[in-house]
Design a protein around this motif. Structure first.
Motif, PDB file in Angstrom:
ATOM      1  N   LEU A 262       0.915  -1.310  -0.010  1.00 13.90           N
ATOM      2  CA  LEU A 262      -0.077  -0.132  -0.043  1.00 13.90           C
ATOM      3  C   LEU A 262       0.856   1.163   0.007  1.00 13.90           C
ATOM      4  O   LEU A 262       1.964   1.301   0.349  1.00 13.90           O
ATOM      5  N   TYR A 263       0.115   2.340  -0.278  1.00 14.00           N
ATOM      6  CA  TYR A 263       0.850   3.838  -0.430  1.00 14.00           C
ATOM      7  C   TYR A 263       0.187   4.469   0.819  1.00 14.00           C
ATOM      8  O   TYR A 263      -0.560   4.575   0.974  1.00 14.00           O
ATOM      9  N   ALA A 264       1.575   4.788   1.802  1.00 11.40           N
ATOM     10  CA  ALA A 264       1.009   5.819   2.660  1.00 11.40           C
ATOM     11  C   ALA A 264       1.416   7.166   2.258  1.00 11.40           C
ATOM     12  O   ALA A 264       2.245   7.423   1.559  1.00 11.40           O
ATOM     13  N   LEU A 265       0.639   8.123   2.970  1.00  9.12           N
ATOM     14  CA  LEU A 265       0.648   9.650   2.610  1.00  9.12           C
ATOM     15  C   LEU A 265       1.648  10.380   3.614  1.00  9.12           C
ATOM     16  O   LEU A 265       1.167  10.265   4.970  1.00  9.12           O
ATOM     17  N   LEU A 266       2.396  11.059   3.244  1.00  8.13           N
ATOM     18  CA  LEU A 266       3.258  12.114   4.032  1.00  8.13           C
ATOM     19  C   LEU A 266       2.906  13.347   3.564  1.00  8.13           C
ATOM     20  O   LEU A 266       3.146  13.940   2.530  1.00  8.13           O
ATOM     21  N   PRO A 267       1.969  13.960   4.233  1.00  8.07           N
ATOM     22  CA  PRO A 267       1.486  15.214   4.013  1.00  8.07           C
ATOM     23  C   PRO A 267       2.454  16.383   4.031  1.00  8.07           C
ATOM     24  O   PRO A 267       3.690  16.128   4.775  1.00  8.07           O
ATOM     25  N   THR A 268       2.219  17.570   3.352  1.00  4.49           N
ATOM     26  CA  THR A 268       3.361  18.450   3.280  1.00  4.49           C
ATOM     27  C   THR A 268       3.316  19.197   4.653  1.00  4.49           C
ATOM     28  O   THR A 268       4.431  19.305   5.128  1.00  4.49           O
ATOM     29  N   SER A 269       2.412  19.238   5.405  1.00  2.00           N
ATOM     30  CA  SER A 269       2.280  19.652   6.866  1.00  2.00           C
ATOM     31  C   SER A 269       2.922  18.957   7.647  1.00  2.00           C
ATOM     32  O   SER A 269       3.502  19.444   8.799  1.00  2.00           O
ATOM     33  N   LYS A 270       3.374  17.666   7.428  1.00  3.39           N
ATOM     34  CA  LYS A 270       4.006  16.640   8.267  1.00  3.39           C
ATOM     35  C   LYS A 270       5.546  16.545   8.155  1.00  3.39           C
ATOM     36  O   LYS A 270       6.269  15.693   8.440  1.00  3.39           O
ATOM     37  N   MET A 271       6.095  17.180   6.818  1.00  2.00           N
ATOM     38  CA  MET A 271       7.290  17.089   6.506  1.00  2.00           C
ATOM     39  C   MET A 271       8.338  17.458   7.311  1.00  2.00           C
ATOM     40  O   MET A 271       8.285  18.528   8.134  1.00  2.00           O
ATOM     41  N   PHE A 272       9.638  16.863   7.367  1.00  2.00           N
ATOM     42  CA  PHE A 272      10.761  17.363   8.046  1.00  2.00           C
ATOM     43  C   PHE A 272      11.273  18.709   7.711  1.00  2.00           C
ATOM     44  O   PHE A 272      11.574  19.529   8.643  1.00  2.00           O
ATOM     45  N   HIS A 273      10.825  19.185   6.503  1.00  2.00           N
ATOM     46  CA  HIS A 273      11.253  20.673   6.116  1.00  2.00           C
ATOM     47  C   HIS A 273      10.113  21.624   6.506  1.00  2.00           C
ATOM     48  O   HIS A 273       9.023  21.606   5.545  1.00  2.00           O
ATOM     49  N   PRO A 274       9.723  22.306   7.189  1.00  2.00           N
ATOM     50  CA  PRO A 274       8.748  22.957   7.775  1.00  2.00           C
ATOM     51  C   PRO A 274       8.329  24.018   6.685  1.00  2.00           C
ATOM     52  O   PRO A 274       7.084  24.682   6.724  1.00  2.00           O
ATOM     53  N   SER A 275       9.391  24.630   6.166  1.00  2.00           N
ATOM     54  CA  SER A 275       9.033  25.570   5.067  1.00  2.00           C
ATOM     55  C   SER A 275       8.892  25.265   3.534  1.00  2.00           C
ATOM     56  O   SER A 275       8.802  25.878   2.659  1.00  2.00           O
ATOM     57  N   VAL A 276       8.576  24.053   3.265  1.00  2.00           N
ATOM     58  CA  VAL A 276       8.505  23.462   2.227  1.00  2.00           C
ATOM     59  C   VAL A 276       7.173  24.222   1.353  1.00  2.00           C
ATOM     60  O   VAL A 276       6.084  24.249   1.949  1.00  2.00           O
ATOM     61  N   ASP A 277       7.294  24.619   0.159  1.00  2.00           N
ATOM     62  CA  ASP A 277       6.354  25.256  -0.775  1.00  2.00           C
ATOM     63  C   ASP A 277       5.726  24.006  -1.635  1.00  2.00           C
ATOM     64  O   ASP A 277       4.515  24.096  -1.797  1.00  2.00           O
ATOM     65  N   HIS A 278       6.709  22.983  -2.132  1.00  2.00           N
ATOM     66  CA  HIS A 278       6.197  21.865  -2.539  1.00  2.00           C
ATOM     67  C   HIS A 278       6.938  20.728  -2.389  1.00  2.00           C
ATOM     68  O   HIS A 278       8.155  20.960  -2.350  1.00  2.00           O
ATOM     69  N   PRO A 279       6.526  19.547  -2.224  1.00  2.00           N
ATOM     70  CA  PRO A 279       7.340  18.327  -1.827  1.00  2.00           C
ATOM     71  C   PRO A 279       8.334  18.139  -2.943  1.00  2.00           C
ATOM     72  O   PRO A 279       9.302  17.664  -2.621  1.00  2.00           O
ATOM     73  N   ASN A 280       8.157  18.508  -4.282  1.00  2.00           N
ATOM     74  CA  ASN A 280       9.063  18.285  -5.256  1.00  2.00           C
ATOM     75  C   ASN A 280      10.431  18.917  -5.109  1.00  2.00           C
ATOM     76  O   ASN A 280      11.493  18.795  -5.872  1.00  2.00           O
ATOM     77  N   GLN A 281      10.383  19.977  -4.187  1.00  2.00           N
ATOM     78  CA  GLN A 281      11.776  20.719  -3.783  1.00  2.00           C
ATOM     79  C   GLN A 281      12.549  19.827  -3.002  1.00  2.00           C
ATOM     80  O   GLN A 281      13.878  20.052  -3.161  1.00  2.00           O
ATOM     81  N   PHE A 282      12.379  18.686  -2.322  1.00  2.00           N
ATOM     82  CA  PHE A 282      13.218  17.778  -1.507  1.00  2.00           C
ATOM     83  C   PHE A 282      13.050  16.483  -1.739  1.00  2.00           C
ATOM     84  O   PHE A 282      13.779  15.544  -1.445  1.00  2.00           O
TER      85      PHE A 282
END
Length: 312
Positions: A262-282
Motif C-alpha cells: 500500500l501507499y502511505a501519505l506523507l502530507p506537506t504539513s508533516k514533512m521534515f522541512h517546515p518551510s516546504v512550498d512543494h514536495p518536489n523541492q526535496f
C-alpha cells in the motif's frame, strides 16, 4: 390489484405459488381471493431479461411484503446525520408538505407512513430519498410483493456476517474509477478502495480478486472493500512505528510512499522541512525515506506519516 394491510403486514415474508408467467412479470397465488402480479424487476436481485431466469411455473417461492408508496422525492437535509434524521419532526414536516401538495389537500401526520433511504452522507448533511404512502380510512395503503428485496435483505445479512468473520471474498471488477473499483458482492454493489493500493494497475475489469469487507452501510447502500493484501498489511502496522519506503507519487499536498502492498501519505504539513512550498523541492520519484506512522484508518485504507527525511 391491491391487498389491505389488514391481511398482509409490511416486512412480512409470505409464501406464494407462481401460476402464470408473462413477459413482464408473473401472477402469484398467495392463497387469498385475489391473485397478485409481481413485475420482472421484483423477481431477482440480479439483472434479468425474462421471468424464466428467476422463477419457474408452479414454483413455490418466498416474497417480502413491501409498501407501494404514493410518493417519492429526493432531497438534501443540511446540518444533520442519518441517525438524527430518522423519525425527526423535520423529516415529517417536509414529507407532509410534499404529500399535501401532490394530493391537493392537507395531510395529517397520522395518515402518513414514511420511509427514507440515505443516498449519501456529506460533512454538511445527508442526501436522501423520501418515500411515503397514505393510510387514512379514505385511502387505505396497498402492498406489493418482492423476491428482489427479500434477496437483498438476506444479502445485507450475509455481508455483515462476512465482515464480522473477516472472510476473504472474491469480487468481480465491474468498472475502475479514479479512486477505486466497482464490484459485486453477494449480489450487492461495492467499492474497492484502490487509491492507496500499489497493486491498483493489476485490477482488471471482469476478473475476480480476493477482498476484505471493511465497511457495511445498508442505510447508504454502501459496501466498502480493500484488496486482501492491503488489509493484511494494515494490520501489521501500528501508530508510532518507523517504516521505510519508496516515493512513488508526488502531489502538491504530499508524497505517497510505497511501504509494502500500500501507499502511505506523507502530507506537506508533516514533512521534515517546515518551510516546504512543494514536495518536489526535496523529494524525487523512487527516492527512499523513513517516517513515523501517526494515523491508521482501516475503514479507508489510509496510513499517514510524519517527520520524514529523504535520501537517494
Amino acid at each position: 390489484m391491491s391487498f389491505s394491510l389488514e391481511s398482509f403486514q409490511l416486512g412480512d415474508i409470505i409464501t406464494g405459488k407462481i401460476i402464470k408467467i408473462e413477459p413482464t412479470g408473473v401472477l402469484v397465488d398467495f392463497y387469498t381471493h385475489q391473485l397478485a402480479y409481481v413485475p420482472l424487476l421484483e423477481l431477482s436481485l440480479n439483472e434479468i431479461q425474462s421471468p424464466e431466469e428467476a422463477v419457474q411455473l408452479n414454483e413455490i417461492r418466498e416474497f417480502l411484503v413491501v409498501g407501494n408508496y404514493d410518493g417519492e422525492h429526493d432531497i438534501f437535509f443540511s446540518h444533520c446525520s442519518s441517525e438524527t434524521l430518522k423519525d425527526s419532526d423535520r423529516l415529517y414536516e417536509v414529507t407532509l408538505d410534499l404529500a399535501s401538495k401532490k394530493c391537493g389537500h392537507s395531510i395529517s401526520r397520522e395518515d402518513l407512513i414514511v420511509h427514507t433511504k440515505i443516498r449519501d452522507v456529506h460533512g454538511s448533511g445527508v442526501s436522501a430519498t423520501i418515500q411515503w404512502f397514505l393510510c387514512s380510512q379514505e385511502h387505505p395503503p396497498t402492498v406489493y410483493f418482492s423476491i428482489r428485496k427479500l434477496e437483498m435483505r438476506k444479502a445485507w445479512e450475509r455481508v455483515r456476517q462476512l465482515q464480522t468473520e473477516d472472510v476473504t471474498v472474491y469480487g468481480k471488477i465491474l468498472k475502475k474509477t479514479s479512486r477505486g473499483a466497482l464490484v459485486k458482492i453477494e449480489g450487492l454493489r461495492g467499492t474497492v478502495l484502490t487509491y492507496v493500493d500499489k497493486h491498483r494497475e493489476e485490477l482488471i475489469v471482469g476478473e475476480e480478486f480476493p477482498l476484505n469487507i471493511i465497511k457495511v452501510r445498508e442505510d447508504c447502500n454502501h459496501v466498502v472493500l480493500l484488496n486482501r493484501s492491503v488489509s493484511i498489511r494494515l494490520r501489521q502496522l501500528q501508530v508510532g512505528q518507523l517504516v521505510s519506503g519508496t516515493i512513488r507519487r508526488i502531489k502538491d499536498y504530499g508524497v505517497f510512499v510505497d511501504i509494502g502492498d500500500l501507499y502511505a501519505l506523507l502530507p506537506t504539513s508533516k514533512m521534515f522541512h517546515p518551510s516546504v512550498d512543494h514536495p518536489n523541492q526535496f523529494f524525487k520519484i523512487n527516492h527512499h525515506l523513513k517516517a513515523n506512522i501517526i494515523k491508521i484508518d482501516p475503514e479507508n485504507g489510509q496510513v499517514v506519516l510524519e517527520s520524514c527525511e529523504s535520501s537517494a
